[in-house]
Design an enzyme around this catalytic site. Structure first.
Site, PDB file in Angstrom:
ATOM      1  N   TYR A 164       0.780  -1.236   0.000  1.00 57.90           N
ATOM      2  CA  TYR A 164       0.000   0.000   0.000  1.00 57.90           C
ATOM      3  C   TYR A 164       0.811   1.286   0.000  1.00 57.90           C
ATOM      4  O   TYR A 164       0.249   2.364  -0.131  1.00 57.90           O
ATOM      5  CB  TYR A 164      -0.977  -0.018   1.183  1.00 57.90           C
TER       6      TYR A 164
ATOM      7  N   PHE B   1     -10.112  -4.933  11.325  1.00 59.56           N
ATOM      8  CA  PHE B   1     -11.391  -4.734  10.646  1.00 59.56           C
ATOM      9  C   PHE B   1     -11.278  -5.183   9.206  1.00 59.56           C
ATOM     10  O   PHE B   1     -12.026  -4.858   8.367  1.00 59.56           O
ATOM     11  CB  PHE B   1     -11.835  -3.270  10.740  1.00 59.56           C
TER      12      PHE B   1
END
Length: 417
Positions: free
Chosen positions: A131, A417
């Site tokens: 990322y 999450f």
């Protein structure tokens, strides 16, 4: 988006439509190994997924790319709760690697996040190398510990004996534990305020993922009838010829004060028939580390946790406070979100900040990825400058900004999450 090598109709990224979630989610699971989830786990993620914030890429009728975002509120230095997109469920089918699928989804998603008015995007990465090229930088770290409780002793502060501990069914004390957690959220950068529905994640306990350990257990710490701490954990029995050597698997814990913190940890140390505490995803500065007799036998392992991306540099820098007064001009490079590129003047202190574009000479030059790394106060600008990732253009600006961007406590993400 361009068609694939076989010229089949690759379409998207586009928002998920009603009725597409199961196919979309199956594609995600396959990308992560294809092991089916327990029904309770799948149902939880189906209930939490926001289809309007979820996107996919299709090759004909097949889903070959997935990405989603949760609408979070994230604590930042100074205690403010800032809207953030919690990027999640990102996958690309192994059949469609190196064709720009991920880049197209990141492009669409960051454009969407900007349109939603969210100054931050955050994620946890299955592979940290992915990322950075999209402007995400590691902003928080956590500690995994494997504590040999046969060799390590715990000292406790005054008042610990005044804390009462009792077992409770996790569901029965969920509301009290969530209320305690909510009190803790503003005190540490990186913590996420749990919206309704997210409390169910704390009770998720599929038998298929216990690996021989017990069902989820809970102990609460009380003082004068008030819950001041809790721990959720499992116990994995191990029997050897010499006797029991079970492991306590700590899932999560919180405490309001030093005595409650020490009381909960002392309980974990003293569980019968165990000799190891396996604690995952804990704060790097958690106080128990300063109460143990031998830190070497706690086998600490630090790893990356929350990756942070400033989607709106001005709004993000204005949203947090700073430890000392600052007046600094940043020259920001951001090729993936060019609306952030250029010079920004940040003025702020412990009470708040303002950040606006300027034509004034820059004091520091850095990429948006580096701003993400320092944003929550767990990484210093001076450290990044030592790696050649931040350039000081005005003498003294680096030291000033490094102190200002710091945090009194280490930032920490309590759960994934």
């Amino acid at each position: 988006m361009a068609t694939d090598r076989a010229s089949s109709p690759v379409t998207g990224p586009r928002a998920l439509r009603p009725g597409e979630w199961d196919q979309w989610y199956d594609s995600l699971l396959r990308a992560f190994g294809g092991v089916p989830e327990a029904a309770e786990e799948r149902e939880l993620w189906a209930s939490l997924t926001e289809t309007g914030r979820s996107i996919g890429v299709w090759d004909g009728d097949a889903v070959i790319g997935t990405a989603s975002a949760f609408d979070f509120r994230l604590t930042v230095p100074g205690g403010a709760s800032v809207p953030a997109a919690g990027v999640t469920m990102v996958s690309v089918a192994a059949t469609h690697r190196r064709r720009g699928v991920l880049t197209s989804m990141m492009r669409r998603q960051l454009d969407d996040v900007r349109s939603w008015g969210r100054p931050l995007a955050v994620l946890t990465a299955s592979e940290p190398a992915i990322y950075g090229r999209f402007g995400y930088g590691v902003g928080t770290y956590n500690v995994n510990a494997r504590i040999d409780t046969t060799r390590v002793r715990l000292s406790v502060p005054p008042g610990t004996d005044g804390v009462r501990l009792r077992y409770a069914a996790p569901a029965d004390v969920l509301d009290a534990c969530e209320a305690l957690y909510a009190r803790r959220v503003p005190l540490r950068p990186g913590m996420v305020a749990r919206a309704p529905g997210w409390e169910r994640l704390m009770l998720l306990d599929p038998a298929s993922e216990r690996d021989g350990a017990s069902p989820l257990q809970c102990v609460v710490a009380e003082r004068d009838g008030e819950v001041v701490g809790y721990a959720r954990f499992r116990v994995k029995p191990v029997w050897e010829p010499a006797g029991a050597r079970g492991t306590v698997l700590l899932e999560n814990m919180e405490a309001l004060d030093p005595a409650a913190h020490a009381a909960v940890w002392r309980f974990l140390f003293d569980i019968d028939l165990t000799s190891v505490i396996d604690a995952r995803r804990r704060p790097v500065d958690e106080p128990w580390q300063f109460l143990v007799s031998d830190i070497r036998r706690c086998e600490l392992l630090v790893r990356d946790s929350l990756h942070v991306r400033l989607v709106d540099v001005g709004a993000a820098l204005e949203a947090r406070a700073y430890q000392v007064p600052l007046d600094v001009v940043f020259e920001v490079e951001d090729s993936f979100c060019p609306w952030n590129a250029g010079r920004w003047r940040l003025t702020g202190d412990a009470k708040g900040a303002s950040c606006a574009r300027t034509a004034d000479p820059a004091d520091l030059a850095l990429g948006v990825r580096e701003l993400g790394r320092v944003y929550l106060g767990g990484v210093s600008l001076a450290s990044l400058a030592g790696a050649g990732l931040v350039r000081e253009l005005r003498d003294g600006a680096l030291a000033e900004a490094s102190v200002g961007f710091g945090s009194a406590v280490a930032p920490w993400l309590p759960h994934g999450f």
